[in-house]
Motif scaffolding. Structure first.
Motif, PDB file in Angstrom:
ATOM      1  N   ARG A   1       0.831  -1.211   0.000  1.00 62.39           N
ATOM      2  CA  ARG A   1       0.000   0.000   0.000  1.00 62.39           C
ATOM      3  C   ARG A   1       0.864   1.259   0.000  1.00 62.39           C
ATOM      4  O   ARG A   1       0.557   2.222  -0.703  1.00 62.39           O
TER       5      ARG A   1
ATOM      6  N   ASP B   1       3.883   1.538  -1.204  1.00 61.61           N
ATOM      7  CA  ASP B   1       4.451   1.641  -2.555  1.00 61.61           C
ATOM      8  C   ASP B   1       3.424   2.187  -3.540  1.00 61.61           C
ATOM      9  O   ASP B   1       3.743   3.035  -4.383  1.00 61.61           O
ATOM     10  N   ALA B   2       2.180   1.720  -3.456  1.00 62.02           N
ATOM     11  CA  ALA B   2       1.129   2.182  -4.369  1.00 62.02           C
ATOM     12  C   ALA B   2       0.856   3.670  -4.184  1.00 62.02           C
ATOM     13  O   ALA B   2       0.667   4.402  -5.165  1.00 62.02           O
TER      14      ALA B   2
ATOM     15  N   ARG C   1       3.700   5.597  -5.720  1.00 59.81           N
ATOM     16  CA  ARG C   1       3.647   5.578  -7.183  1.00 59.81           C
ATOM     17  C   ARG C   1       2.457   6.368  -7.724  1.00 59.81           C
ATOM     18  O   ARG C   1       2.301   6.519  -8.924  1.00 59.81           O
ATOM     19  N   GLY C   2       1.587   6.843  -6.834  1.00 61.10           N
ATOM     20  CA  GLY C   2       0.406   7.593  -7.260  1.00 61.10           C
ATOM     21  C   GLY C   2      -0.737   6.709  -7.723  1.00 61.10           C
ATOM     22  O   GLY C   2      -1.674   7.178  -8.359  1.00 61.10           O
ATOM     23  N   GLU C   3      -0.696   5.434  -7.385  1.00 64.47           N
ATOM     24  CA  GLU C   3      -1.730   4.485  -7.804  1.00 64.47           C
ATOM     25  C   GLU C   3      -2.847   4.342  -6.785  1.00 64.47           C
ATOM     26  O   GLU C   3      -3.868   3.723  -7.069  1.00 64.47           O
ATOM     27  N   MET C   4      -2.667   4.888  -5.602  1.00 66.98           N
ATOM     28  CA  MET C   4      -3.676   4.800  -4.551  1.00 66.98           C
ATOM     29  C   MET C   4      -3.803   6.174  -3.914  1.00 66.98           C
ATOM     30  O   MET C   4      -2.802   6.801  -3.587  1.00 66.98           O
ATOM     31  N   ASN C   5      -5.030   6.621  -3.763  1.00 70.19           N
ATOM     32  CA  ASN C   5      -5.274   7.934  -3.165  1.00 70.19           C
ATOM     33  C   ASN C   5      -5.441   7.812  -1.660  1.00 70.19           C
ATOM     34  O   ASN C   5      -5.985   6.826  -1.163  1.00 70.19           O
TER      35      ASN C   5
END
Length: 73
Positions: free
Chosen positions: A45, A47-48, A51-55
């Protein structure tokens, strides 16, 4: 005492005591095995998010949604 009675008693407590009780329950339920199982999920989470993959959401917004689910009007 039933879960329903415990829940009712919990919501009768002042908010600061509710928070303290929740903190105590969470901390007491954590052990090395639990932390080892949780570490890969939390790492993923983080890492996500990086990386901008999870708000991320403001805690006050999330808590407001949760309160609405517990106490629908």
């Amino acid at each position: 005492m039933s879960a329903a009675a415990l829940r009712q008693a919990f919501f009768q407590l002042p908010e600061s005591e509710q928070a303290t009780l929740l903190d105590d329950l969470i901390v007491s339920s954590c052990d090395a095995t639990w932390e080892a199982r949780l570490a890969p999920e939390m790492g993923g989470r983080i890492d996500a998010v990086e990386r901008g993959e999870m708000n991320l959401h403001e805690a006050k917004d999330v808590l407001g949604i949760m309160r609405g689910r517990l106490h629908p009007e």
